[in-house]
Write a protein that holds these residues in place. Structure first.
Motif, PDB file in Angstrom:
ATOM      1  N   ASP A 142       0.826  -1.208   0.000  1.00  0.00           N
ATOM      2  CA  ASP A 142       0.000   0.000   0.000  1.00  0.00           C
ATOM      3  C   ASP A 142       0.860   1.258   0.000  1.00  0.00           C
ATOM      4  N   ILE A 143       1.913   1.243   0.792  1.00  0.00           N
ATOM      5  CA  ILE A 143       2.849   2.369   0.844  1.00  0.00           C
ATOM      6  C   ILE A 143       4.260   1.813   1.000  1.00  0.00           C
ATOM      7  N   GLY A 144       5.235   2.588   0.540  1.00  0.00           N
ATOM      8  CA  GLY A 144       6.603   2.121   0.658  1.00  0.00           C
ATOM      9  C   GLY A 144       7.580   3.258   0.881  1.00  0.00           C
ATOM     10  N   PHE A 145       8.620   2.975   1.656  1.00  0.00           N
ATOM     11  CA  PHE A 145       9.723   3.914   1.841  1.00  0.00           C
ATOM     12  C   PHE A 145      10.768   3.620   0.774  1.00  0.00           C
ATOM     13  N   THR A 146      11.207   4.640   0.065  1.00  0.00           N
ATOM     14  CA  THR A 146      12.223   4.456  -0.954  1.00  0.00           C
ATOM     15  C   THR A 146      13.087   5.702  -1.019  1.00  0.00           C
ATOM     16  N   SER A 147      13.952   5.754  -2.014  1.00  0.00           N
ATOM     17  CA  SER A 147      14.843   6.896  -2.191  1.00  0.00           C
ATOM     18  C   SER A 147      14.555   7.552  -3.528  1.00  0.00           C
ATOM     19  N   MET A 148      14.618   8.863  -3.549  1.00  0.00           N
ATOM     20  CA  MET A 148      14.406   9.603  -4.786  1.00  0.00           C
ATOM     21  C   MET A 148      15.634   9.469  -5.695  1.00  0.00           C
ATOM     22  N   PRO A 149      15.458   9.579  -7.027  1.00  0.00           N
ATOM     23  CA  PRO A 149      14.203   9.921  -7.700  1.00  0.00           C
ATOM     24  C   PRO A 149      13.305   8.697  -7.894  1.00  0.00           C
ATOM     25  N   VAL A 150      12.004   8.969  -8.023  1.00  0.00           N
ATOM     26  CA  VAL A 150      11.012   7.940  -8.331  1.00  0.00           C
ATOM     27  C   VAL A 150      10.428   8.265  -9.695  1.00  0.00           C
ATOM     28  N   ASN A 151      10.653   7.381 -10.655  1.00  0.00           N
ATOM     29  CA  ASN A 151      10.236   7.663 -12.028  1.00  0.00           C
ATOM     30  C   ASN A 151       8.866   7.106 -12.375  1.00  0.00           C
ATOM     31  N   GLU A 152       8.324   6.251 -11.521  1.00  0.00           N
ATOM     32  CA  GLU A 152       7.012   5.675 -11.796  1.00  0.00           C
ATOM     33  C   GLU A 152       5.907   6.678 -11.489  1.00  0.00           C
ATOM     34  N   ASN A 153       4.729   6.413 -12.044  1.00  0.00           N
ATOM     35  CA  ASN A 153       3.573   7.286 -11.826  1.00  0.00           C
ATOM     36  C   ASN A 153       2.925   6.953 -10.483  1.00  0.00           C
ATOM     37  N   LEU A 154       3.556   7.433  -9.418  1.00  0.00           N
ATOM     38  CA  LEU A 154       3.091   7.158  -8.062  1.00  0.00           C
ATOM     39  C   LEU A 154       2.913   8.474  -7.307  1.00  0.00           C
ATOM     40  N   LEU A 155       2.117   8.422  -6.242  1.00  0.00           N
ATOM     41  CA  LEU A 155       2.053   9.555  -5.320  1.00  0.00           C
ATOM     42  C   LEU A 155       3.305   9.526  -4.455  1.00  0.00           C
ATOM     43  N   VAL A 156       3.982  10.659  -4.353  1.00  0.00           N
ATOM     44  CA  VAL A 156       5.260  10.709  -3.648  1.00  0.00           C
ATOM     45  C   VAL A 156       5.193  11.756  -2.537  1.00  0.00           C
ATOM     46  N   HIS A 157       5.556  11.346  -1.325  1.00  0.00           N
ATOM     47  CA  HIS A 157       5.671  12.259  -0.188  1.00  0.00           C
ATOM     48  C   HIS A 157       7.144  12.319   0.205  1.00  0.00           C
ATOM     49  N   SER A 158       7.849  13.395  -0.125  1.00  0.00           N
ATOM     50  CA  SER A 158       9.239  13.536   0.306  1.00  0.00           C
ATOM     51  C   SER A 158       9.301  13.657   1.825  1.00  0.00           C
ATOM     52  N   LEU A 159      10.248  12.974   2.441  1.00  0.00           N
ATOM     53  CA  LEU A 159      10.321  12.928   3.899  1.00  0.00           C
ATOM     54  C   LEU A 159      11.516  13.706   4.435  1.00  0.00           C
ATOM     55  N   ARG A 260      20.846  11.194   0.674  1.00  0.00           N
ATOM     56  CA  ARG A 260      19.800  10.485  -0.059  1.00  0.00           C
ATOM     57  C   ARG A 260      18.467  11.047   0.422  1.00  0.00           C
ATOM     58  N   GLU A 261      17.560  11.292  -0.486  1.00  0.00           N
ATOM     59  CA  GLU A 261      16.246  11.827  -0.132  1.00  0.00           C
ATOM     60  C   GLU A 261      15.275  10.672   0.047  1.00  0.00           C
ATOM     61  N   ILE A 262      14.848  10.465   1.279  1.00  0.00           N
ATOM     62  CA  ILE A 262      13.913   9.381   1.580  1.00  0.00           C
ATOM     63  C   ILE A 262      12.486   9.871   1.328  1.00  0.00           C
ATOM     64  N   ALA A 263      11.703   9.028   0.660  1.00  0.00           N
ATOM     65  CA  ALA A 263      10.331   9.402   0.319  1.00  0.00           C
ATOM     66  C   ALA A 263       9.382   8.243   0.597  1.00  0.00           C
ATOM     67  N   LEU A 264       8.118   8.586   0.723  1.00  0.00           N
ATOM     68  CA  LEU A 264       7.052   7.614   0.882  1.00  0.00           C
ATOM     69  C   LEU A 264       6.274   7.583  -0.431  1.00  0.00           C
ATOM     70  N   LEU A 296      10.869  17.554   4.664  1.00  0.00           N
ATOM     71  CA  LEU A 296      10.896  18.171   3.348  1.00  0.00           C
ATOM     72  C   LEU A 296       9.531  18.657   2.900  1.00  0.00           C
ATOM     73  N   TRP A 297       8.444  17.942   3.276  1.00  0.00           N
ATOM     74  CA  TRP A 297       7.130  18.392   2.796  1.00  0.00           C
ATOM     75  C   TRP A 297       6.735  19.708   3.461  1.00  0.00           C
ATOM     76  N   GLN A 298       7.255  19.967   4.674  1.00  0.00           N
ATOM     77  CA  GLN A 298       6.979  21.270   5.282  1.00  0.00           C
ATOM     78  C   GLN A 298       7.676  22.377   4.501  1.00  0.00           C
ATOM     79  N   GLN A 299       8.873  22.092   3.994  1.00  0.00           N
ATOM     80  CA  GLN A 299       9.605  23.082   3.226  1.00  0.00           C
ATOM     81  C   GLN A 299       8.966  23.317   1.863  1.00  0.00           C
ATOM     82  N   GLN A 300       8.268  22.277   1.329  1.00  0.00           N
ATOM     83  CA  GLN A 300       7.644  22.405   0.017  1.00  0.00           C
ATOM     84  C   GLN A 300       6.310  23.136   0.086  1.00  0.00           C
TER      85      GLN A 300
END
Length: 301
Positions: A142-159, A260-264, A296-300
């Motif tokens: 349902d959700i996953g922690f990964t590292s940017m960049p994410v090239n797939e068409n997914l919803l991304v929450h930078s952490l 490394r930029e960690i994202a959800l 990061l999402w607060q900064q965005q």
């Protein structure tokens, strides 16, 4: 509510054999075989290659899998919405995480979440960045922690940005005494995991002119520490990975900082599920407490 054959198909993919799928679904192997045969007949092509060790998806089966998973996920979401309308917090959340997230974040996130929502089932799959992104894409998680960049068409929450450090034997000190320069790493071997040799780790190694000739690979982060401790080379590890590792080593920043930029990540169908939305909020709340000035999402926003 959905066609039972879809659930059978998804379970066979996960378990790799009709027998294990039957045990998981609490039905007979012949019922699983019949269901798959009927689905293949309806679709007009084989979904699996059968062999003595089990089954594997055909190329057509791999194309079908994301659509079947989306149907099952949508049905699960519908059940959750119905339960929530009745005042129940039920459902499930499947989380994908890489090693250092599974060690440092998820135990505390899940413990707090279970305390608030005891009826929501949590499961975790561990993998590398590419595996987790693909699992989110096809709906296996349902959700996953990964590292940017994410090239797939997914919803991304930078952490957060997770700083990358150079790990050295205990008797090594940089020439300037503070941070690593190109001169410090000239002709030095570097030990890392094969799956980490991309993205920001590769950028750091390339910047300091570390070629493949000076790379050695290990199986996990703790093994890297042990090999560095034994004087077999240097390591590159992010701050989060270093939190619970032990060994007689030094850590230094690089002269040119790397992170490394960690994202959800989540696909759009699963992000809409009530239990998933609750979990995303819980993760953000946890990390806001953990990294109050780094989100990061607060900064965005």
């Amino acid at each position: 509510m959905a066609n039972f054959a879809y659930e059978v198909f998804s379970t066979v993919v996960a378990q790799h054999t009709f027998y294990q799928a039957a045990a998981t679904l609490n039905v007979t192997p012949s019922a699983v075989s019949h269901s798959i045969n009927q689905l293949e007949k309806e679709l007009g092509f084989p979904l699996f290659i059968r062999n003595r060790s089990g089954v594997e998806l055909t190329s057509d089966g791999r194309q079908v899998l994301p659509y079947v998973q989306e149907i099952l996920n949508t049905e699960s979401n519908l059940r959750q919405v119905a339960d929530n309308i009745q005042g129940l917090h039920s459902g499930s959340v499947r989380i994908g995480g890489f090693s250092s997230v599974c060690i440092n974040w998820l135990p505390r996130i899940i413990r707090e979440f279970n305390h608030k929502y005891p009826d929501i089932k949590i499961s975790v799959m561990q993998g590398n960045f590419n595996e987790i992104t693909n699992w989110a894409k096809i709906g296996t998680i349902d959700i996953g922690f990964t590292s940017m960049p994410v090239n797939e068409n997914l919803l991304v929450h930078s952490l957060i940005n997770d700083p990358i450090y150079c790990v050295t034997p205990a008797d090594f000190i940089p020439e300037n005494g503070e941070f690593i320069t190109t001169d410090d790493v000239a002709d030095k071997n570097f030990i890392l995991q094969q799956s980490d040799y991309d993205r920001d780790t590769k950028l750091a190694l390339d910047h300091y002119h570390v070629t493949n000739n000076f790379l050695r690979f290990s199986i996990d982060d703790q093994s890297i520490i042990s090999m560095v401790e034994s004087g077999l080379g240097m390591g590159i590890l992010p701050q989060l990975a270093l939190r619970k590792l032990t060994g007689d080593v030094n850590t230094f920043s690089f002269a040119e900082p790397y992170n490394r930029e960690i994202a959800l990540v989540a696909n759009k169908t699963q992000a809409a599920a009530p239990s998933t939305a609750i979990m995303i909020r819980a993760i953000k709340q946890f990390l806001t407490k953990e990294y109050p000035d780094q989100m990061l999402w607060q900064q965005q926003s």
